[in-house]
Design a protein around this motif. Structure first.
Motif, PDB file in Angstrom:
ATOM      1  N   VAL A 127       0.712  -1.360  -0.112  1.00 53.10           N
ATOM      2  CA  VAL A 127      -0.118   0.087   0.091  1.00 53.10           C
ATOM      3  C   VAL A 127       1.065   1.307   0.023  1.00 53.10           C
ATOM      4  CG1 VAL A 127      -1.778   1.311   1.231  1.00 53.10           C
ATOM      5  CG2 VAL A 127      -1.752  -1.183   1.141  1.00 53.10           C
ATOM      6  N   VAL A 128       1.692   1.418   1.180  1.00 46.65           N
ATOM      7  CA  VAL A 128       2.431   2.614   1.330  1.00 46.65           C
ATOM      8  C   VAL A 128       3.855   2.319   1.095  1.00 46.65           C
ATOM      9  CG1 VAL A 128       0.878   3.742   2.897  1.00 46.65           C
ATOM     10  CG2 VAL A 128       2.547   2.408   3.596  1.00 46.65           C
ATOM     11  N   ASP A 129       4.354   1.093   0.942  1.00 46.51           N
ATOM     12  CA  ASP A 129       5.730   0.823   0.361  1.00 46.51           C
ATOM     13  C   ASP A 129       5.578  -0.176  -0.547  1.00 46.51           C
ATOM     14  OD1 ASP A 129       8.431   0.514   0.444  1.00 46.51           O
ATOM     15  OD2 ASP A 129       8.125  -1.083   2.161  1.00 46.51           O
ATOM     16  N   HIS A 130       5.985   0.036  -1.850  1.00 47.69           N
ATOM     17  CA  HIS A 130       5.804  -0.849  -2.812  1.00 47.69           C
ATOM     18  C   HIS A 130       6.606  -1.970  -2.625  1.00 47.69           C
ATOM     19  CE1 HIS A 130       3.891   2.273  -5.750  1.00 47.69           C
ATOM     20  NE2 HIS A 130       2.804   1.908  -4.825  1.00 47.69           N
ATOM     21  N   LEU A 131       8.065  -1.837  -2.200  1.00 48.00           N
ATOM     22  CA  LEU A 131       9.125  -2.709  -2.252  1.00 48.00           C
ATOM     23  C   LEU A 131       8.839  -3.927  -0.975  1.00 48.00           C
ATOM     24  CD1 LEU A 131      12.417  -0.525  -3.087  1.00 48.00           C
ATOM     25  CD2 LEU A 131      10.971  -2.459  -4.518  1.00 48.00           C
ATOM     26  N   ALA A 132       8.304  -3.165   0.193  1.00 48.63           N
ATOM     27  CA  ALA A 132       7.856  -3.936   1.311  1.00 48.63           C
ATOM     28  C   ALA A 132       9.487  -4.230   1.703  1.00 48.63           C
ATOM     29  CB  ALA A 132       7.177  -5.299   1.101  1.00 48.63           C
TER      30      ALA A 132
END
Length: 375
Positions: free
Chosen positions: A82-87
């Motif tokens: 959601v807020v961090d594409h790379l996780a």
């Protein structure tokens, strides 16, 4: 931004170039009196073109945009993010005058030369895996962590900022490539131990473990030593001055300290719940550590004892979607990415570790981006 709240506060090598070139800034440096006190670089992870945004750190700790640089690759959004594409943590890493970035959507790594607040692109290389999300540098070694396809690592020789891929330094992690949700099932970070003799990888919910590879003349050990912490979902981590591994745990939403033993096993020293949501990223500043709580829009601060104990120094509100963070070289300022709107929040670090907000900047095309380094 919300206001501050307190709780009491080598071997055979082959060059694997995908492309090589030099890029110039696409934004005119900001005009302001006096030289900057430092720099901050922020990665956008743009799906149609990854970029690094350069900022001057002014003497009061605030940031002014200095330039925008193409990495020559594309970002990626893991399923469920959601807020961090790379996780992940450490998708952007500085080593001396070199800056290394991952291009998750292009399966590549970019090498830049740092010239003040300017970047000169040197190389774009194959990551020898799928969806690189984290990178680590130590001396003449660089390793990248690939998230998809069961996870893998690839090593490079760093020759003055030029990376040379070493085929024998590739290892598969053997995680389940079909595990869901992808966001929490893929590995999160790779880092060297402080003495450079081992590589540590956090696997999040894939196996909820730390995988530790010993390093020798032939590269990493053939298999890692795996220390499992069921349900903890270890995510981001850094080492403190006493070589404790300080990590965020997304399972219980906690911060924990660990010891990496000589045999590669990892033991837990202490664990404290943050009382927040989606505790996933971590940054160490001297004897203090701050955990980013993406679901709560907060930073949880703790003081680290010499034995690895953790004592709360407060909770600080940020803009929505608190993710990766970095501390200035002098330890006086903390910068945290807020991925919901692509903002970097700026804080001054007090003598007792309490954070005071001093401003924020909006990163061009930075929504969902991750990766930040400060000097």
């Amino acid at each position: 931004m919300k206001t501050l709240s307190r709780l009491g506060l080598a071997t055979i090598a082959t060059v694997a170039f995908v492309g090589i070139g030099v890029t110039a800034a696409e934004a005119t440096p900001a005009q302001h009196p006096g030289p900057p006190a430092g720099t901050v670089f922020v990665q956008t992870d743009g799906l149609s073109g990854n970029q690094i945004v350069s900022y001057d750190r002014l003497t009061d700790g605030t940031l002014r945009q200095a330039g925008i640089y193409d990495t020559g690759g594309n970002g990626v959004a893991l399923n469920g993010s959601v807020v961090d594409h790379l996780a992940s943590q450490s998708s952007l890493v500085r080593s001396g005058q070199s800056l290394f970035a991952v291009n998750g959507g292009s399966n590549s790594v970019t090498s830049f030369t740092v010239a003040g607040d300017r970047l000169i692109r040197r190389q774009v290389l194959d990551s020898n895996g799928q969806a690189p999300v984290s990178i680590a540098a130590y001396g003449h070694l660089v390793y990248v962590l690939n998230a998809r396809g069961g996870g893998s690592i690839q090593g490079y020789l760093n020759l003055g900022g030029n990376l040379i891929a070493v085929p024998g330094w590739h290892r598969d992690l053997g995680l389940d490539p079909n595990a869901t949700p992808e966001f929490t099932s893929t590995p999160a970070q790779i880092a060297f131990t402080p003495d450079g003799t081992k590589l540590v990888i956090s696997t999040k919910g894939g196996t909820s473990a730390f995988d530790v590879f010993s390093l020798g003349l032939l590269g990493p050990s053939l298999q890692p030593v795996v220390s499992t912490f069921a349900g903890d979902v270890p995510f981001g981590f850094q080492f403190d001055a006493h070589d404790h591994l300080i990590a965020s745990e997304a399972g219980p939403n906690a911060v924990a300290s660990f010891t990496v033993n000589p045999d590669g096993t990892v033991t837990k020293n202490a664990e404290v719940p943050t009382g927040q949501k989606a505790t996933c990223w971590i940054v160490v500043d001297g004897d203090d550590v701050y955990a980013s709580n993406a679901g709560s829009g907060t930073l949880s601060g703790y003081q680290i004892g010499q034995n690895g104990s953790l004592g709360s120094i407060g909770v600080t509100s940020t803009d929505a979607g608190t993710v990766d963070a970095a501390v200035s070289a002098d330890g006086h300022y903390l910068y945290v990415q807020a991925g919901a709107a692509g903002i970097v929040d700026e804080f001054e670090v007090g003598s007792t570790g309490i954070l005071q907000e001093i401003g924020s900047v909006t990163v061009p095309n930075g929504v969902g981006g991750e990766g930040i380094v400060a000097g």
